[in-house]
Scaffold this motif. Sequence first.
Motif, PDB file in Angstrom:
ATOM      1  N   VAL A 190     -29.053  21.925 -39.181  1.00  0.00           N
ATOM      2  CA  VAL A 190     -29.093  21.303 -40.688  1.00  0.00           C
ATOM      3  C   VAL A 190     -27.531  21.429 -41.292  1.00  0.00           C
ATOM      4  N   LEU A 191     -27.297  22.698 -41.355  1.00  0.00           N
ATOM      5  CA  LEU A 191     -26.002  23.075 -41.995  1.00  0.00           C
ATOM      6  C   LEU A 191     -24.818  22.370 -41.305  1.00  0.00           C
ATOM      7  N   ARG A 192     -24.838  22.145 -40.011  1.00  0.00           N
ATOM      8  CA  ARG A 192     -23.856  21.416 -39.373  1.00  0.00           C
ATOM      9  C   ARG A 192     -24.073  19.888 -39.498  1.00  0.00           C
ATOM     10  N   ASP A 193     -25.067  19.490 -40.037  1.00  0.00           N
ATOM     11  CA  ASP A 193     -25.213  18.042 -39.858  1.00  0.00           C
ATOM     12  C   ASP A 193     -24.451  17.020 -40.840  1.00  0.00           C
ATOM     13  N   LYS A 194     -23.478  16.409 -40.344  1.00  0.00           N
ATOM     14  CA  LYS A 194     -22.626  15.813 -41.325  1.00  0.00           C
ATOM     15  C   LYS A 194     -23.113  14.504 -42.236  1.00  0.00           C
ATOM     16  N   LYS A 195     -24.368  14.175 -41.420  1.00  0.00           N
ATOM     17  CA  LYS A 195     -25.166  12.936 -42.232  1.00  0.00           C
ATOM     18  C   LYS A 195     -25.742  13.430 -43.547  1.00  0.00           C
ATOM     19  N   LEU A 196     -25.911  14.782 -43.553  1.00  0.00           N
ATOM     20  CA  LEU A 196     -26.476  15.333 -45.055  1.00  0.00           C
ATOM     21  C   LEU A 196     -25.398  15.627 -45.918  1.00  0.00           C
ATOM     22  N   VAL A 197     -24.254  15.516 -45.607  1.00  0.00           N
ATOM     23  CA  VAL A 197     -22.966  15.957 -46.503  1.00  0.00           C
ATOM     24  C   VAL A 197     -23.172  15.084 -47.634  1.00  0.00           C
ATOM     25  N   GLY A 198     -23.452  15.244 -48.928  1.00  0.00           N
ATOM     26  CA  GLY A 198     -23.430  14.471 -49.987  1.00  0.00           C
ATOM     27  C   GLY A 198     -24.416  13.469 -50.169  1.00  0.00           C
TER      28      GLY A 198
END
Lengths: 130, 312
Positions: A70-78
Amino acid sequence: MSTRKLLLCAAAAAVLLGPLPAAQAGSLENLERERAMLMQAMLSAEMSAKERQGKVALSRNRLIDLERMVLRDKKLVGRNSPAVRAAYENYDLTFLVHASIERDRALLDHWMYQVGVSTQSLMNAKVGRR
Amino acid sequence: MRRLFPPIPPHPGPAAMAAVARPRRAALAGILTIAMALAAAGAARAAPDGGAGWAPASSERLIKLPASYLKKAVDRDYAKSGLAAAMAESENAVGLKHQTLQDLQAAMERADGELRVDLRHRFLAEKRAYLELVARGQTLRRKRARTRVKLYERLLAKLGYRRTAMTPQKVALVEKQQAALRRLDATSARVDTVFFRSSMGRESRYATAYAANLSAIERLVQAIGAHPMNDQASTDTAGLSKEDHLRGLIAAAEAELATLGQEASILGFMAKLVSLDAMALSEDVAGVEGDGEETTETGAGLTKAVDLFVTR
Protein backbone atom coordinates in the motif's frame (compact mmCIF):
# COMPACT_ATOMS: atom_id res chain seq x y z
CA MET A 1 -35.82 -31.59 -23.71
CA SER A 2 -33.62 -32.76 -26.56
CA THR A 3 -29.82 -32.73 -26.45
CA ARG A 4 -29.77 -30.00 -29.10
CA LYS A 5 -31.91 -27.70 -26.94
CA LEU A 6 -29.76 -28.40 -23.91
CA LEU A 7 -26.63 -27.49 -25.84
CA LEU A 8 -28.26 -24.26 -27.05
CA CYS A 9 -29.24 -23.30 -23.50
CA ALA A 10 -25.72 -24.03 -22.25
CA ALA A 11 -24.21 -21.92 -25.04
CA ALA A 12 -26.61 -19.03 -24.28
CA ALA A 13 -25.77 -19.22 -20.59
CA ALA A 14 -22.06 -19.21 -21.37
CA VAL A 15 -22.46 -16.14 -23.60
CA LEU A 16 -24.50 -14.29 -20.97
CA LEU A 17 -22.33 -15.18 -17.99
CA GLY A 18 -18.96 -15.14 -19.72
CA PRO A 19 -18.16 -11.40 -19.90
CA LEU A 20 -18.94 -10.71 -16.24
CA PRO A 21 -15.98 -8.73 -14.87
CA ALA A 22 -14.00 -10.30 -12.06
CA ALA A 23 -14.08 -8.27 -8.87
CA GLN A 24 -10.61 -6.87 -8.30
CA ALA A 25 -9.67 -5.37 -4.96
CA GLY A 26 -6.94 -2.81 -4.63
CA SER A 27 -3.97 -3.07 -2.32
CA LEU A 28 -5.68 -0.89 0.28
CA GLU A 29 -8.84 -3.05 0.33
CA ASN A 30 -6.71 -6.18 0.76
CA LEU A 31 -4.87 -4.55 3.65
CA GLU A 32 -8.12 -3.55 5.35
CA ARG A 33 -9.52 -7.08 4.98
CA GLU A 34 -6.40 -8.74 6.36
CA ARG A 35 -6.21 -6.29 9.25
CA ALA A 36 -9.84 -7.02 10.12
CA MET A 37 -9.05 -10.74 10.16
CA LEU A 38 -6.05 -10.11 12.43
CA MET A 39 -8.18 -8.11 14.86
CA GLN A 40 -10.85 -10.80 14.79
CA ALA A 41 -8.22 -13.44 15.63
CA MET A 42 -6.75 -11.31 18.43
CA LEU A 43 -10.08 -10.45 20.04
CA SER A 44 -12.00 -13.68 19.49
CA ALA A 45 -12.90 -15.49 22.68
CA GLU A 46 -13.65 -18.73 20.88
CA MET A 47 -10.07 -19.68 20.04
CA SER A 48 -7.46 -21.54 21.99
CA ALA A 49 -4.17 -19.75 22.69
CA LYS A 50 -2.29 -21.91 20.19
CA GLU A 51 -4.87 -21.43 17.49
CA ARG A 52 -4.84 -17.69 18.08
CA GLN A 53 -1.05 -17.56 17.93
CA GLY A 54 -0.99 -19.40 14.61
CA LYS A 55 -3.64 -17.15 13.03
CA VAL A 56 -2.06 -13.96 14.31
CA ALA A 57 1.39 -14.96 13.01
CA LEU A 58 -0.08 -15.79 9.60
CA SER A 59 -2.03 -12.52 9.36
CA ARG A 60 0.91 -10.49 10.68
CA ASN A 61 3.25 -11.87 8.03
CA ARG A 62 0.71 -11.12 5.33
CA LEU A 63 0.13 -7.65 6.74
CA ILE A 64 3.85 -6.82 6.57
CA ASP A 65 3.76 -7.34 2.81
CA LEU A 66 0.38 -5.69 2.35
CA GLU A 67 1.37 -2.58 4.32
CA ARG A 68 4.48 -2.21 2.17
CA MET A 69 2.44 -2.75 -0.99
CA VAL A 70 0.00 0.00 0.00
CA LEU A 71 2.72 2.45 0.96
CA ARG A 72 4.60 1.83 -2.30
CA ASP A 73 1.47 1.81 -4.47
CA LYS A 74 1.86 4.70 -6.90
CA LYS A 75 -1.79 4.45 -7.92
CA LEU A 76 -2.79 5.64 -4.46
CA VAL A 77 -0.56 8.73 -4.50
CA GLY A 78 -2.86 11.77 -4.57
CA ARG A 79 -6.03 9.68 -4.93
CA ASN A 80 -8.35 11.82 -2.89
CA SER A 81 -11.00 9.22 -2.05
CA PRO A 82 -12.53 8.81 1.43
CA ALA A 83 -10.93 5.37 1.88
CA VAL A 84 -7.43 6.61 1.03
CA ARG A 85 -7.86 9.75 3.14
CA ALA A 86 -9.03 7.69 6.11
CA ALA A 87 -6.17 5.21 5.69
CA TYR A 88 -3.52 7.92 5.82
CA GLU A 89 -5.27 9.88 8.55
CA ASN A 90 -3.85 7.55 11.20
CA TYR A 91 -0.67 5.73 10.19
CA ASP A 92 -0.48 3.86 13.49
CA LEU A 93 -3.86 2.22 13.00
CA THR A 94 -3.65 1.52 9.27
CA PHE A 95 -0.09 0.23 9.15
CA LEU A 96 -0.42 -1.65 12.39
CA VAL A 97 2.50 -4.06 12.20
CA HIS A 98 5.14 -1.52 11.16
CA ALA A 99 3.84 1.05 13.63
CA SER A 100 3.89 -1.46 16.51
CA ILE A 101 7.51 -2.32 15.81
CA GLU A 102 8.32 1.39 15.49
CA ARG A 103 6.78 2.03 18.93
CA ASP A 104 8.24 -1.14 20.49
CA ARG A 105 4.83 -2.49 21.48
CA ALA A 106 3.06 -5.77 21.00
CA LEU A 107 0.45 -5.76 18.22
CA LEU A 108 -2.58 -5.92 20.50
CA ASP A 109 -1.13 -3.39 22.96
CA HIS A 110 -0.45 -0.98 20.13
CA TRP A 111 -3.93 -1.35 18.69
CA MET A 112 -5.57 -0.87 22.09
CA TYR A 113 -3.41 2.15 22.77
CA GLN A 114 -4.45 3.64 19.47
CA VAL A 115 -8.16 3.14 20.16
CA GLY A 116 -7.74 4.65 23.62
CA VAL A 117 -7.55 1.58 25.86
CA SER A 118 -4.44 1.40 28.06
CA THR A 119 -3.45 -0.72 31.06
CA GLN A 120 -3.81 2.38 33.21
CA SER A 121 -7.31 3.14 31.96
CA LEU A 122 -8.35 -0.50 32.51
CA MET A 123 -6.93 -0.50 36.03
CA ASN A 124 -8.76 2.70 36.82
CA ALA A 125 -12.06 1.39 35.49
CA LYS A 126 -14.75 0.54 38.00
CA VAL A 127 -17.51 -2.00 37.65
CA GLY A 128 -20.86 -0.32 37.95
CA ARG A 129 -24.42 -0.31 36.73
CA ARG A 130 -25.51 1.95 34.02
CA MET B 1 -22.45 45.43 -43.96
CA ARG B 2 -20.13 44.54 -46.87
CA ARG B 3 -21.34 41.55 -48.89
CA LEU B 4 -18.77 38.79 -49.27
CA PHE B 5 -20.62 36.94 -52.01
CA PRO B 6 -22.53 38.28 -55.06
CA PRO B 7 -26.34 37.97 -54.93
CA ILE B 8 -27.76 34.69 -56.34
CA PRO B 9 -29.81 35.36 -59.52
CA PRO B 10 -33.43 34.02 -59.72
CA HIS B 11 -33.95 30.54 -61.15
CA PRO B 12 -34.62 30.82 -64.98
CA GLY B 13 -37.05 27.82 -65.20
CA PRO B 14 -36.75 24.42 -67.02
CA ALA B 15 -37.39 25.62 -70.60
CA ALA B 16 -34.91 28.42 -70.41
CA MET B 17 -32.42 26.10 -68.79
CA ALA B 18 -32.71 23.55 -71.62
CA ALA B 19 -32.14 26.28 -74.21
CA VAL B 20 -29.04 27.62 -72.62
CA ALA B 21 -27.70 24.34 -71.18
CA ARG B 22 -24.84 23.74 -73.64
CA PRO B 23 -23.39 27.27 -73.82
CA ARG B 24 -23.76 27.62 -70.03
CA ARG B 25 -21.91 24.36 -69.46
CA ALA B 26 -19.05 25.58 -71.62
CA ALA B 27 -19.04 28.92 -69.79
CA LEU B 28 -19.14 27.15 -66.45
CA ALA B 29 -16.17 24.97 -67.45
CA GLY B 30 -14.27 28.11 -68.46
CA ILE B 31 -15.09 29.85 -65.17
CA LEU B 32 -14.05 26.75 -63.24
CA THR B 33 -10.72 26.56 -65.08
CA ILE B 34 -10.02 30.24 -64.38
CA ALA B 35 -11.08 29.84 -60.73
CA MET B 36 -8.77 26.85 -60.31
CA ALA B 37 -5.87 28.71 -61.90
CA LEU B 38 -6.52 31.71 -59.63
CA ALA B 39 -6.84 29.44 -56.60
CA ALA B 40 -3.54 27.75 -57.44
CA ALA B 41 -1.85 31.13 -57.85
CA GLY B 42 -3.40 32.31 -54.58
CA ALA B 43 -2.26 29.17 -52.79
CA ALA B 44 1.26 29.62 -54.10
CA ARG B 45 1.22 33.19 -52.81
CA ALA B 46 -0.38 32.26 -49.50
CA ALA B 47 2.06 29.41 -48.81
CA PRO B 48 5.51 30.51 -49.94
CA ASP B 49 6.97 27.70 -47.84
CA GLY B 50 5.49 25.11 -50.19
CA GLY B 51 2.99 23.91 -47.59
CA ALA B 52 5.74 22.64 -45.29
CA GLY B 53 4.27 22.19 -41.85
CA TRP B 54 5.12 21.29 -38.30
CA ALA B 55 2.31 20.83 -35.81
CA PRO B 56 3.74 19.48 -32.55
CA ALA B 57 1.17 18.45 -29.94
CA SER B 58 1.60 19.64 -26.36
CA SER B 59 0.94 16.13 -25.10
CA GLU B 60 0.96 14.84 -21.54
CA ARG B 61 4.14 12.90 -22.41
CA LEU B 62 5.99 16.15 -23.10
CA ILE B 63 4.85 17.62 -19.79
CA LYS B 64 6.01 14.57 -17.88
CA LEU B 65 9.47 14.60 -19.49
CA PRO B 66 12.33 16.05 -17.43
CA ALA B 67 13.12 19.64 -18.36
CA SER B 68 16.46 18.67 -19.88
CA TYR B 69 14.86 16.21 -22.31
CA LEU B 70 12.00 18.47 -23.32
CA LYS B 71 13.91 20.46 -25.92
CA LYS B 72 15.48 17.30 -27.33
CA ALA B 73 12.05 15.70 -27.74
CA VAL B 74 10.73 18.84 -29.47
CA ASP B 75 13.78 19.01 -31.73
CA ARG B 76 13.39 15.34 -32.61
CA ASP B 77 9.74 15.92 -33.48
CA TYR B 78 10.73 18.91 -35.62
CA ALA B 79 13.43 16.91 -37.43
CA LYS B 80 10.75 14.47 -38.63
CA SER B 81 8.43 17.23 -39.91
CA GLY B 82 7.92 18.58 -43.40
CA LEU B 83 9.10 21.96 -42.21
CA ALA B 84 12.55 20.56 -41.34
CA ALA B 85 12.82 18.99 -44.79
CA ALA B 86 11.81 22.29 -46.43
CA MET B 87 14.33 24.18 -44.27
CA ALA B 88 17.15 21.82 -45.26
CA GLU B 89 16.18 22.14 -48.91
CA SER B 90 16.02 25.92 -48.63
CA GLU B 91 19.43 26.16 -46.94
CA ASN B 92 20.94 23.94 -49.60
CA ALA B 93 19.44 26.07 -52.39
CA VAL B 94 20.70 29.28 -50.75
CA GLY B 95 24.20 27.79 -50.47
CA LEU B 96 24.19 26.78 -54.12
CA LYS B 97 22.90 30.18 -55.21
CA HIS B 98 25.59 31.89 -53.15
CA GLN B 99 28.21 29.79 -54.96
CA THR B 100 26.70 30.78 -58.32
CA LEU B 101 26.86 34.46 -57.36
CA GLN B 102 30.51 34.14 -56.37
CA ASP B 103 31.34 32.44 -59.68
CA LEU B 104 29.48 35.10 -61.65
CA GLN B 105 31.23 37.86 -59.75
CA ALA B 106 34.64 36.33 -60.51
CA ALA B 107 33.74 35.94 -64.19
CA MET B 108 32.45 39.52 -64.33
CA GLU B 109 35.73 40.89 -63.02
CA ARG B 110 37.62 39.18 -65.84
CA ALA B 111 35.18 40.10 -68.65
CA ASP B 112 34.74 43.38 -70.55
CA GLY B 113 32.57 44.87 -73.26
CA GLU B 114 29.26 43.25 -74.16
CA LEU B 115 30.09 40.06 -72.24
CA ARG B 116 30.53 42.10 -69.07
CA VAL B 117 27.15 43.77 -69.60
CA ASP B 118 25.58 40.37 -70.18
CA LEU B 119 27.24 38.97 -67.06
CA ARG B 120 26.10 41.99 -65.03
CA HIS B 121 22.57 41.31 -66.16
CA ARG B 122 22.81 37.65 -65.16
CA PHE B 123 24.41 38.65 -61.87
CA LEU B 124 21.46 40.91 -61.11
CA ALA B 125 18.97 38.19 -62.01
CA GLU B 126 20.78 35.69 -59.77
CA LYS B 127 20.88 38.22 -56.95
CA ARG B 128 17.14 38.58 -57.20
CA ALA B 129 16.71 34.80 -57.15
CA TYR B 130 19.03 34.62 -54.14
CA LEU B 131 16.95 37.20 -52.29
CA GLU B 132 13.78 35.20 -53.01
CA LEU B 133 15.40 32.05 -51.65
CA VAL B 134 16.63 33.80 -48.52
CA ALA B 135 13.17 35.31 -47.98
CA ARG B 136 11.65 31.84 -48.24
CA GLY B 137 14.17 30.52 -45.74
CA GLN B 138 13.32 33.36 -43.36
CA THR B 139 9.62 32.57 -43.70
CA LEU B 140 10.32 28.96 -42.75
CA ARG B 141 12.53 29.95 -39.81
CA ARG B 142 9.87 32.39 -38.60
CA LYS B 143 7.27 29.63 -38.84
CA ARG B 144 9.51 27.30 -36.82
CA ALA B 145 10.19 29.92 -34.13
CA ARG B 146 6.50 30.85 -33.85
CA THR B 147 5.49 27.18 -33.61
CA ARG B 148 8.06 26.68 -30.85
CA VAL B 149 6.82 29.71 -28.93
CA LYS B 150 3.21 28.51 -29.20
CA LEU B 151 4.14 24.97 -28.13
CA TYR B 152 6.17 26.08 -25.11
CA GLU B 153 3.43 28.53 -24.09
CA ARG B 154 0.83 25.74 -24.29
CA LEU B 155 3.07 23.48 -22.18
CA LEU B 156 3.58 26.26 -19.66
CA ALA B 157 -0.18 26.82 -19.44
CA LYS B 158 -0.81 23.09 -18.94
CA LEU B 159 1.85 22.95 -16.21
CA GLY B 160 0.15 25.86 -14.47
CA TYR B 161 -3.19 24.12 -14.75
CA ARG B 162 -1.73 20.97 -13.21
CA ARG B 163 -0.29 22.97 -10.34
CA THR B 164 -3.62 24.65 -9.65
CA ALA B 165 -5.45 21.30 -10.02
CA MET B 166 -3.83 20.20 -6.74
CA THR B 167 -6.39 21.19 -4.11
CA PRO B 168 -5.17 21.86 -0.55
CA GLN B 169 -6.82 18.61 0.54
CA LYS B 170 -4.95 16.67 -2.13
CA VAL B 171 -1.67 18.39 -1.26
CA ALA B 172 -2.18 17.44 2.40
CA LEU B 173 -2.90 13.83 1.41
CA VAL B 174 0.25 13.60 -0.73
CA GLU B 175 2.31 15.03 2.14
CA LYS B 176 0.85 12.43 4.50
CA GLN B 177 1.61 9.67 2.01
CA GLN B 178 5.21 10.85 1.68
CA ALA B 179 5.59 11.01 5.46
CA ALA B 180 4.13 7.49 5.77
CA LEU B 181 6.60 6.17 3.18
CA ARG B 182 9.47 7.76 5.11
CA ARG B 183 8.26 6.05 8.31
CA LEU B 184 8.05 2.73 6.48
CA ASP B 185 11.60 3.11 5.12
CA ALA B 186 12.81 3.85 8.63
CA THR B 187 11.15 0.79 10.19
CA SER B 188 11.10 -1.88 7.48
CA ALA B 189 14.61 -3.09 8.35
CA ARG B 190 13.62 -3.46 12.01
CA VAL B 191 10.46 -5.34 11.04
CA ASP B 192 12.50 -7.74 8.90
CA THR B 193 14.97 -8.23 11.75
CA VAL B 194 12.24 -8.95 14.28
CA PHE B 195 10.09 -11.28 12.19
CA PHE B 196 12.14 -12.79 9.38
CA ARG B 197 15.83 -12.82 10.25
CA SER B 198 15.12 -14.90 13.32
CA SER B 199 14.65 -18.65 13.12
CA MET B 200 10.87 -18.20 13.31
CA GLY B 201 10.19 -17.32 9.73
CA ARG B 202 11.55 -16.44 6.34
CA GLU B 203 10.98 -13.57 3.93
CA SER B 204 7.88 -13.68 1.74
CA ARG B 205 7.98 -14.05 -2.02
CA TYR B 206 6.93 -10.42 -2.40
CA ALA B 207 9.79 -9.21 -0.19
CA THR B 208 12.36 -11.28 -2.09
CA ALA B 209 11.07 -10.18 -5.51
CA TYR B 210 10.83 -6.56 -4.38
CA ALA B 211 14.44 -6.57 -3.12
CA ALA B 212 15.67 -8.12 -6.38
CA ASN B 213 13.74 -5.58 -8.48
CA LEU B 214 14.92 -2.70 -6.31
CA SER B 215 18.53 -3.78 -6.77
CA ALA B 216 18.01 -3.93 -10.56
CA ILE B 217 16.37 -0.49 -10.55
CA GLU B 218 19.24 0.98 -8.53
CA ARG B 219 21.76 -0.40 -11.00
CA LEU B 220 19.79 1.07 -13.92
CA VAL B 221 19.49 4.45 -12.18
CA GLN B 222 23.25 4.44 -11.60
CA ALA B 223 23.84 3.64 -15.27
CA ILE B 224 21.52 6.49 -16.29
CA GLY B 225 23.31 8.87 -13.93
CA ALA B 226 26.69 7.90 -15.35
CA HIS B 227 25.57 8.17 -18.99
CA PRO B 228 27.41 10.98 -20.84
CA MET B 229 24.23 12.13 -22.61
CA ASN B 230 22.51 12.52 -19.26
CA ASP B 231 25.38 14.72 -18.02
CA GLN B 232 25.18 16.82 -21.17
CA ALA B 233 21.42 17.24 -20.81
CA SER B 234 21.50 18.21 -17.15
CA THR B 235 24.41 20.66 -17.01
CA ASP B 236 22.54 23.62 -18.47
CA THR B 237 19.32 23.00 -16.56
CA ALA B 238 20.71 22.33 -13.08
CA GLY B 239 18.71 24.08 -10.38
CA LEU B 240 15.95 25.20 -12.76
CA SER B 241 12.30 24.30 -12.38
CA LYS B 242 10.38 23.04 -15.38
CA GLU B 243 8.56 26.37 -15.68
CA ASP B 244 11.86 28.27 -15.63
CA HIS B 245 13.27 25.99 -18.29
CA LEU B 246 10.18 26.47 -20.48
CA ARG B 247 10.38 30.23 -20.05
CA GLY B 248 14.04 30.07 -21.13
CA LEU B 249 13.04 28.12 -24.25
CA ILE B 250 10.33 30.67 -25.05
CA ALA B 251 12.86 33.50 -24.65
CA ALA B 252 15.27 31.71 -27.02
CA ALA B 253 12.53 31.28 -29.65
CA GLU B 254 11.50 34.94 -29.25
CA ALA B 255 15.14 35.94 -29.70
CA GLU B 256 15.23 34.01 -32.96
CA LEU B 257 12.09 35.86 -34.09
CA ALA B 258 13.73 39.20 -33.23
CA THR B 259 16.87 38.25 -35.17
CA LEU B 260 14.70 37.27 -38.09
CA GLY B 261 13.11 40.73 -38.04
CA GLN B 262 16.59 42.25 -38.26
CA GLU B 263 17.55 39.89 -41.08
CA ALA B 264 14.36 40.83 -42.95
CA SER B 265 15.46 44.47 -42.91
CA ILE B 266 18.89 43.42 -44.25
CA LEU B 267 17.08 41.58 -47.02
CA GLY B 268 15.11 44.77 -47.77
CA PHE B 269 18.33 46.77 -48.08
CA MET B 270 19.78 44.12 -50.38
CA ALA B 271 16.66 44.26 -52.55
CA LYS B 272 17.02 48.04 -52.72
CA LEU B 273 20.63 47.65 -53.81
CA VAL B 274 19.60 45.19 -56.52
CA SER B 275 17.06 47.66 -57.85
CA LEU B 276 19.65 50.47 -57.79
CA ASP B 277 22.09 48.17 -59.59
CA ALA B 278 19.43 47.42 -62.18
CA MET B 279 18.91 51.16 -62.75
CA ALA B 280 22.64 51.69 -63.08
CA LEU B 281 22.89 48.82 -65.56
CA SER B 282 20.09 50.20 -67.69
CA GLU B 283 21.74 53.61 -67.74
CA ASP B 284 25.08 52.05 -68.65
CA VAL B 285 23.50 50.14 -71.51
CA ALA B 286 21.74 53.32 -72.67
CA GLY B 287 25.09 55.11 -72.67
CA VAL B 288 24.43 57.38 -69.72
CA GLU B 289 27.26 57.52 -67.19
CA GLY B 290 26.30 57.15 -63.58
CA ASP B 291 27.86 59.07 -60.75
CA GLY B 292 30.14 56.08 -60.06
CA GLU B 293 29.31 55.89 -56.40
CA GLU B 294 28.60 52.48 -54.92
CA THR B 295 26.10 52.10 -52.16
CA THR B 296 27.53 50.13 -49.28
CA GLU B 297 25.55 48.19 -46.73
CA THR B 298 26.23 46.20 -43.63
CA GLY B 299 24.11 43.42 -42.16
CA ALA B 300 24.05 40.96 -39.33
CA GLY B 301 22.90 37.49 -40.39
CA LEU B 302 23.50 37.60 -44.10
CA THR B 303 26.94 39.22 -43.86
CA LYS B 304 28.65 36.62 -45.97
CA ALA B 305 26.49 37.59 -48.96
CA VAL B 306 26.80 41.36 -48.46
CA ASP B 307 30.04 41.55 -50.50
CA LEU B 308 28.18 40.17 -53.48
CA PHE B 309 25.56 42.87 -53.25
CA VAL B 310 27.83 45.88 -52.78
CA THR B 311 29.66 44.98 -56.02
CA ARG B 312 28.06 45.86 -59.31
